[in-house]
Design a protein around this motif. Structure first.
Motif, mmCIF file in Angstrom:
data_model
loop_
_atom_site.group_PDB
_atom_site.id
_atom_site.type_symbol
_atom_site.label_atom_id
_atom_site.label_comp_id
_atom_site.label_asym_id
_atom_site.label_seq_id
_atom_site.Cartn_x
_atom_site.Cartn_y
_atom_site.Cartn_z
ATOM 1 N N GLY A 184 -6.635 1.898 -9.048
ATOM 2 C CA GLY A 184 -7.657 1.834 -8.008
ATOM 3 C C GLY A 184 -9.002 1.404 -8.568
ATOM 4 N N PHE B 256 2.265 1.594 -3.426
ATOM 5 C CA PHE B 256 1.211 2.014 -4.345
ATOM 6 C C PHE B 256 0.949 3.514 -4.218
ATOM 7 C CE2 PHE B 256 -3.267 2.676 -5.456
ATOM 8 C CZ PHE B 256 -3.377 1.989 -6.653
ATOM 9 N N LYS B 257 0.942 4.006 -2.982
ATOM 10 C CA LYS B 257 0.686 5.430 -2.728
ATOM 11 C C LYS B 257 1.811 6.326 -3.257
ATOM 12 C CE LYS B 257 -3.278 5.572 -0.558
ATOM 13 N NZ LYS B 257 -4.371 6.352 -1.122
ATOM 14 N N LYS C 167 0.834 -1.210 0.000
ATOM 15 C CA LYS C 167 0.000 0.000 0.000
ATOM 16 C C LYS C 167 0.868 1.259 0.000
ATOM 17 C CE LYS C 167 -4.061 2.135 1.972
ATOM 18 N NZ LYS C 167 -5.154 1.994 2.945
ATOM 19 N N GLN D 274 -2.433 5.735 -9.731
ATOM 20 C CA GLN D 274 -3.207 5.281 -8.570
ATOM 21 C C GLN D 274 -4.700 5.231 -8.898
ATOM 22 O OE1 GLN D 274 -2.445 7.030 -4.665
ATOM 23 N NE2 GLN D 274 -0.545 7.881 -5.476
#
Length: 120
Positions: free
Chosen positions: A30, A18-19, A15, A26
């Motif tokens: 997402g 990913f951020k 996470k 994203q």
């Protein structure tokens, strides 16, 4: 086709990694992960080779860089993001071995936590 949304779990640093992706990446990934949570396979998902069925990767290109998120749907009613990373290699399409090893370790950990009954 609809129904209950599957729970989404982020393994290890996935996470946080990913951020760190660019916001457009994203957003696109997402949305794709939401489609997975709804029990469908997004157009951007490709089977991940070498670890059997139920492992997929999302690939997004952004400004000359490639970003990937690898996830599994092997555990019933859940989605586990195993790894999110930027592919750094400029030559070839193969995923670097350290990333492959990390994905394998995280998959084994997920399956060990859930046992054989959790598999699809």
């Amino acid at each position: 086709m609809g129904g209950e949304r599957k729970l989404l779990y982020w393994e290890g640093s996935s996470k946080k990694d990913f951020k760190a992706f660019p916001v457009p990446v994203q957003k696109d990934m997402g949305v794709a992960l939401f489609v997975v949570q709804m029990g469908r396979t997004p157009d951007s998902a490709k089977p991940w080779k070498g670890l059997g069925s139920g492992i997929y990767e999302l690939v997004e290109d952004h400004r000359g860089n490639t970003f990937r998120a690898v996830y599994t749907v092997r555990v019933r009613d859940t989605v586990h993001v195993l790894h999110a990373f930027q592919k750094k290699s400029m030559s070839g399409i193969a995923t670097p071995l350290p990333d492959v090893a990390l994905i394998e370790r995280r998959l084994k950990a997920v399956l060990a936590r859930h046992g054989p009954s959790g598999r699809r």
